[in-house]
Design a protein around this motif. Structure first.
Motif, mmCIF file in Angstrom:
data_model
loop_
_atom_site.group_PDB
_atom_site.id
_atom_site.type_symbol
_atom_site.label_atom_id
_atom_site.label_comp_id
_atom_site.label_asym_id
_atom_site.label_seq_id
_atom_site.Cartn_x
_atom_site.Cartn_y
_atom_site.Cartn_z
ATOM 1 N N GLU A 1 24.055 33.535 33.324
ATOM 2 C CA GLU A 1 22.944 34.184 32.630
ATOM 3 C C GLU A 1 22.653 33.596 31.255
ATOM 4 O OE1 GLU A 1 22.848 38.539 32.992
ATOM 5 O OE2 GLU A 1 24.670 38.383 34.184
ATOM 6 N N GLY A 2 23.379 32.560 30.886
ATOM 7 C CA GLY A 2 23.152 31.981 29.566
ATOM 8 C C GLY A 2 23.846 32.779 28.475
ATOM 9 N N ASP A 3 23.379 32.593 27.258
ATOM 10 C CA ASP A 3 24.030 33.205 26.101
ATOM 11 C C ASP A 3 23.606 34.668 25.965
ATOM 12 O OD1 ASP A 3 25.561 33.493 23.877
ATOM 13 O OD2 ASP A 3 24.139 32.545 22.501
ATOM 14 N N ALA A 4 24.046 35.510 26.898
ATOM 15 C CA ALA A 4 23.733 36.940 26.884
ATOM 16 C C ALA A 4 24.979 37.740 26.535
ATOM 17 C CB ALA A 4 23.200 37.374 28.254
ATOM 18 N N GLN A 5 24.780 38.831 25.812
ATOM 19 C CA GLN A 5 25.912 39.646 25.401
ATOM 20 C C GLN A 5 26.566 40.312 26.611
ATOM 21 O OE1 GLN A 5 24.931 42.570 22.466
ATOM 22 N NE2 GLN A 5 27.040 43.251 22.167
ATOM 23 N N PHE A 6 27.893 40.310 26.629
ATOM 24 C CA PHE A 6 28.644 40.918 27.728
ATOM 25 C C PHE A 6 28.792 42.413 27.451
ATOM 26 C CE2 PHE A 6 32.178 42.126 30.356
ATOM 27 C CZ PHE A 6 32.127 41.272 31.449
ATOM 28 N N GLY A 7 28.360 43.253 28.414
ATOM 29 C CA GLY A 7 28.452 44.698 28.253
ATOM 30 C C GLY A 7 29.280 45.333 29.348
ATOM 31 N N MET A 8 29.536 46.621 29.216
ATOM 32 C CA MET A 8 30.326 47.331 30.221
ATOM 33 C C MET A 8 29.675 47.261 31.602
ATOM 34 S SD MET A 8 33.120 48.441 28.977
ATOM 35 C CE MET A 8 33.595 49.557 30.300
ATOM 36 N N GLU A 9 28.331 47.175 31.612
ATOM 37 C CA GLU A 9 27.626 47.110 32.894
ATOM 38 C C GLU A 9 27.905 45.819 33.646
ATOM 39 O OE1 GLU A 9 24.953 45.243 29.800
ATOM 40 O OE2 GLU A 9 26.174 47.065 29.921
ATOM 41 N N ASP A 10 28.482 44.826 32.954
ATOM 42 C CA ASP A 10 28.768 43.530 33.573
ATOM 43 C C ASP A 10 30.170 43.464 34.183
ATOM 44 O OD1 ASP A 10 26.281 42.389 32.748
ATOM 45 O OD2 ASP A 10 27.101 42.189 30.729
ATOM 46 N N LEU A 11 31.003 44.432 33.847
ATOM 47 C CA LEU A 11 32.427 44.335 34.189
ATOM 48 C C LEU A 11 32.670 44.238 35.688
ATOM 49 C CD1 LEU A 11 35.127 44.208 32.747
ATOM 50 C CD2 LEU A 11 35.292 46.692 32.949
ATOM 51 N N LEU A 12 32.129 45.169 36.474
ATOM 52 C CA LEU A 12 32.381 45.170 37.916
ATOM 53 C C LEU A 12 31.828 43.914 38.580
ATOM 54 C CD1 LEU A 12 31.667 48.891 38.925
ATOM 55 C CD2 LEU A 12 33.879 47.756 38.717
ATOM 56 N N TYR A 13 30.621 43.514 38.171
ATOM 57 C CA TYR A 13 29.986 42.345 38.798
ATOM 58 C C TYR A 13 30.824 41.087 38.571
ATOM 59 C CZ TYR A 13 26.640 38.610 39.707
ATOM 60 O OH TYR A 13 26.031 37.478 40.186
ATOM 61 N N TYR A 14 31.242 40.840 37.349
ATOM 62 C CA TYR A 14 31.963 39.600 37.072
ATOM 63 C C TYR A 14 33.429 39.664 37.489
ATOM 64 C CZ TYR A 14 27.848 37.580 35.092
ATOM 65 O OH TYR A 14 26.577 37.061 34.961
ATOM 66 N N MET A 15 33.976 40.860 37.652
ATOM 67 C CA MET A 15 35.296 40.965 38.279
ATOM 68 C C MET A 15 35.202 40.522 39.736
ATOM 69 S SD MET A 15 36.811 44.511 36.638
ATOM 70 C CE MET A 15 38.185 44.586 37.802
ATOM 71 N N LYS A 16 34.132 40.960 40.403
ATOM 72 C CA LYS A 16 33.908 40.520 41.784
ATOM 73 C C LYS A 16 33.707 39.015 41.851
ATOM 74 C CE LYS A 16 33.686 44.093 44.682
ATOM 75 N NZ LYS A 16 34.428 44.141 45.957
ATOM 76 N N ARG A 17 32.904 38.487 40.923
ATOM 77 C CA ARG A 17 32.642 37.051 40.885
ATOM 78 C C ARG A 17 33.938 36.281 40.634
ATOM 79 N NH1 ARG A 17 29.226 34.652 43.098
ATOM 80 N NH2 ARG A 17 28.569 33.174 41.477
ATOM 81 N N GLY A 18 34.763 36.825 39.748
ATOM 82 C CA GLY A 18 36.039 36.178 39.459
ATOM 83 C C GLY A 18 36.934 36.122 40.682
ATOM 84 N N GLU A 19 36.971 37.215 41.459
ATOM 85 C CA GLU A 19 37.771 37.256 42.680
ATOM 86 C C GLU A 19 37.262 36.227 43.684
ATOM 87 O OE1 GLU A 19 37.508 41.227 44.083
ATOM 88 O OE2 GLU A 19 38.608 42.091 42.401
ATOM 89 N N GLN A 20 35.953 36.126 43.818
ATOM 90 C CA GLN A 20 35.375 35.172 44.767
ATOM 91 C C GLN A 20 35.666 33.732 44.354
ATOM 92 O OE1 GLN A 20 31.246 36.265 44.888
ATOM 93 N NE2 GLN A 20 31.631 38.215 45.904
ATOM 94 N N HIS A 21 35.637 33.470 43.061
ATOM 95 C CA HIS A 21 35.943 32.122 42.581
ATOM 96 C C HIS A 21 37.404 31.749 42.858
ATOM 97 C CE1 HIS A 21 32.365 30.577 40.627
ATOM 98 N NE2 HIS A 21 32.110 31.793 40.167
ATOM 99 N N LYS A 22 38.285 32.722 42.687
ATOM 100 C CA LYS A 22 39.714 32.453 42.868
ATOM 101 C C LYS A 22 40.038 32.066 44.302
ATOM 102 C CE LYS A 22 41.907 35.159 39.194
ATOM 103 N NZ LYS A 22 42.756 36.332 38.894
ATOM 104 N N VAL A 23 39.453 32.820 45.253
ATOM 105 C CA VAL A 23 39.798 32.572 46.661
ATOM 106 C C VAL A 23 38.675 31.881 47.426
ATOM 107 C CG1 VAL A 23 41.427 34.489 46.771
ATOM 108 C CG2 VAL A 23 39.043 34.917 47.247
ATOM 109 N N ASP A 24 37.553 31.624 46.746
ATOM 110 C CA ASP A 24 36.420 30.921 47.344
ATOM 111 C C ASP A 24 35.960 31.600 48.634
ATOM 112 O OD1 ASP A 24 34.460 29.006 47.487
ATOM 113 O OD2 ASP A 24 35.677 27.614 48.652
ATOM 114 N N LEU A 25 35.745 32.932 48.539
ATOM 115 C CA LEU A 25 35.322 33.695 49.699
ATOM 116 C C LEU A 25 33.976 34.344 49.440
ATOM 117 C CD1 LEU A 25 38.551 35.604 50.791
ATOM 118 C CD2 LEU A 25 37.512 33.661 51.922
ATOM 119 N N ASP A 26 33.172 34.441 50.480
ATOM 120 C CA ASP A 26 31.921 35.176 50.424
ATOM 121 C C ASP A 26 32.166 36.501 51.145
ATOM 122 O OD1 ASP A 26 29.435 36.296 50.749
ATOM 123 O OD2 ASP A 26 28.425 34.402 51.216
#
Length: 221
Positions: free
Chosen positions: A157-182
């Motif tokens: 998303e570029g240089d956007a401030q990280f808020g509480m609303e982003d936590l669940l989404y990027y935790m999911k993204r982090g998990e997918q990156h770690k195991v490379d799963l869709d």
């Protein structure tokens, strides 16, 4: 004491009723819901060319986990956080005051000590000491993981401030990156009816008796 307990019960019930009676919804376009699974979008009622998103956990949590649009996640999180409105804020303020009066009447310095006494910690001071100790041990790890999530957001998303609303989404993204799963792709191989039937078969084997599988509702999502 009985009068105070009755007041507390009444206020608790009113708080829950306010939450349950809250029927507000948001109308969002499919562009604003980018990233959401197709089956989720199909379940949303369509109004004036937009999708009707109810401010319930059933709709809010999946959006906070999967929607790629940061402004949508923020809009949903803010609206959901306002459930109950000023009415529930006033109820909470009354509850704090009445609980404190009840605790003082029973000889405690505060409600926390009254509530925690029958539990393992026994005093609120021990709880605070435990939390402070855990905070010291985990703060470095938490900061490192938060930095990773912020970096993921910057890439998407570029240089956007990280808020509480982003936590669940990027935790999911982090998990997918770690195991490379869709996750959406994986779900295709685990249809709901098959999963529930398999679970019931496991329970059947575990408890050694036949369960009436055909009577179970398999429309759970």
């Amino acid at each position: 004491m009985e009068k105070l307990k009755s007041l507390i019960d009444d206020l608790n019930l009113k708080y829950i009723q306010n939450m349950n009676d809250f029927t507000k919804f948001l109308l969002l376009s499919e562009e604003e819901l980018a990233g959401m699974p197709l089956e989720f979008l199909k379940d949303l009622e369509e109004t004036d060319g937009k999708r009707k998103v109810l401010l319930t956990g059933y709709h809010v949590t999946p959006i906070l986990e999967h929607c790629r649009v940061g402004s949508t996640r923020k809009q949903i999180a803010v609206a959901y956080g306002q459930k109950g409105g000023k009415q529930n804020v006033a109820i909470l303020e009354k509850l704090v005051q009445i609980r404190h009066r009840l605790a003082r009447l029973l000889g405690y310095s505060n409600y926390s000590d009254f509530a925690i006494e029958p539990r393992m910690a026994m005093t609120s001071r021990k709880v605070l000491e435990f939390l402070e100790e855990m905070s010291e041990q985990l703060s470095d790890l938490a900061n490192r993981e938060l930095t990773v999530l912020k970096e993921l957001k910057m890439k998407e998303e570029g240089d956007a401030q990280f808020g509480m609303e982003d936590l669940l989404y990027y935790m999911k993204r982090g998990e997918q990156h770690k195991v490379d799963l869709d996750i959406g792709e994986i779900k295709r191989y685990f249809p709901v009816k098959l999963v529930i039937s398999g679970m019931l078969k496991m329970f059947q084997d575990l408890f050694g008796r036949i369960l009436p599988i055909k009577h179970y509702n398999t429309t759970i999502h």
